[in-house]
Design a protein around this motif. Sequence first.
Motif, PDB file in Angstrom:
ATOM      1  N   VAL A   1       0.825  -1.216   0.000  1.00 18.22           N
ATOM      2  CA  VAL A   1       0.000   0.000   0.000  1.00 18.22           C
ATOM      3  C   VAL A   1       0.859   1.266   0.000  1.00 18.22           C
ATOM      4  N   GLY A   2       2.154   1.139  -0.346  1.00 23.48           N
ATOM      5  CA  GLY A   2       3.025   2.303  -0.489  1.00 23.48           C
ATOM      6  C   GLY A   2       3.592   2.840   0.809  1.00 23.48           C
ATOM      7  N   LEU A   3       3.647   2.000   1.847  1.00 21.42           N
ATOM      8  CA  LEU A   3       4.166   2.414   3.150  1.00 21.42           C
ATOM      9  C   LEU A   3       5.259   1.433   3.591  1.00 21.42           C
ATOM     10  N   PRO A   4       6.464   1.558   3.053  1.00 24.33           N
ATOM     11  CA  PRO A   4       7.516   0.608   3.418  1.00 24.33           C
ATOM     12  C   PRO A   4       7.793   0.617   4.917  1.00 24.33           C
ATOM     13  N   THR A   5       8.005  -0.567   5.472  1.00 22.83           N
ATOM     14  CA  THR A   5       8.292  -0.699   6.895  1.00 22.83           C
ATOM     15  C   THR A   5       9.716  -0.284   7.200  1.00 22.83           C
ATOM     16  N   LEU A   6       9.873   0.595   8.184  1.00 28.14           N
ATOM     17  CA  LEU A   6      11.186   1.013   8.660  1.00 28.14           C
ATOM     18  C   LEU A   6      11.593   0.212   9.896  1.00 28.14           C
ATOM     19  N   ARG A   7      10.619  -0.069  10.765  1.00 27.50           N
ATOM     20  CA  ARG A   7      10.895  -0.801  11.995  1.00 27.50           C
ATOM     21  C   ARG A   7       9.668  -1.634  12.330  1.00 27.50           C
ATOM     22  N   LEU A   8       9.900  -2.887  12.725  1.00 29.03           N
ATOM     23  CA  LEU A   8       8.806  -3.782  13.036  1.00 29.03           C
ATOM     24  C   LEU A   8       9.085  -4.465  14.373  1.00 29.03           C
ATOM     25  N   ILE A   9       8.150  -4.296  15.307  1.00 30.14           N
ATOM     26  CA  ILE A   9       8.290  -4.855  16.652  1.00 30.14           C
ATOM     27  C   ILE A   9       7.043  -5.687  16.953  1.00 30.14           C
ATOM     28  N   ARG A  10       7.240  -7.001  17.157  1.00 30.04           N
ATOM     29  CA  ARG A  10       6.088  -7.811  17.564  1.00 30.04           C
ATOM     30  C   ARG A  10       5.885  -7.564  19.056  1.00 30.04           C
ATOM     31  N   TRP A  11       4.690  -7.099  19.403  1.00 28.75           N
ATOM     32  CA  TRP A  11       4.396  -6.698  20.773  1.00 28.75           C
ATOM     33  C   TRP A  11       3.605  -7.770  21.527  1.00 28.75           C
ATOM     34  N   ARG A  12       2.798  -8.522  20.790  1.00 36.34           N
ATOM     35  CA  ARG A  12       1.884  -9.442  21.466  1.00 36.34           C
ATOM     36  C   ARG A  12       1.623 -10.675  20.604  1.00 36.34           C
ATOM     37  N   ILE A  13       1.497 -11.836  21.274  1.00 39.94           N
ATOM     38  CA  ILE A  13       1.041 -13.080  20.643  1.00 39.94           C
ATOM     39  C   ILE A  13      -0.009 -13.652  21.581  1.00 39.94           C
ATOM     40  N   GLY A  14      -1.238 -13.798  21.104  1.00 43.41           N
ATOM     41  CA  GLY A  14      -2.312 -14.256  21.990  1.00 43.41           C
ATOM     42  C   GLY A  14      -2.411 -13.329  23.183  1.00 43.41           C
ATOM     43  N   ASP A  15      -2.313 -13.875  24.394  1.00 43.97           N
ATOM     44  CA  ASP A  15      -2.371 -13.065  25.605  1.00 43.97           C
ATOM     45  C   ASP A  15      -0.993 -12.699  26.148  1.00 43.97           C
TER      46      ASP A  15
END
Length: 187
Positions: A154-168
Amino acid sequence: MNRVILFNKPFGVLSQFTDKGTEGSSRPTLSGFIAEPGFYPAGRLDKDSEGLLVLTDNGALQARIAHPKYKRPKTYLVQVEGRPDAKALDALRRGVVLKDGKTAPAEITQVDEPLGLWQRDPPVRFRKSVPDAWLRITIREGRNRQVRRMTAHVGLPTLRLIRWRIGDWELNDLAPGAWRWASETGA
């Protein structure tokens, strides 16, 4: 009882215990941070991503956490290049068509830059002439580099990606490179 470890994977660390790369390679792996025998990651984060990695010593639990058929929600904080508009956000919410098919609908919220977030090493590139924004994205799939491919689509390249949560399970105040025990009820 199944044992579970929550680990805040730093940028540049492989989501495996050994480096199966090229001969003489010395990329950092999980073994540099976790010395508990018999644990395996439930899912992966690419080396350019940071954040929550769940490890367990139980194969069935590992599958329940990682396998797409269980539709476990995974929430990411994503810094993107550019300013998201309603059209881009709506496309992500509905699902976008990637080379490997259409993604399931995602939950998308534009958020302020997260307070108290650790500095990445190396830092994200900064360009005065190009704005950036933060998104909170929750998906229930787990395709290879899916969030990065979705935002790029959608034209918004990711600069930083942080997984914050999985399930609970959530990172909360877990520092990069640190881990803690957790109960399996997060699954």
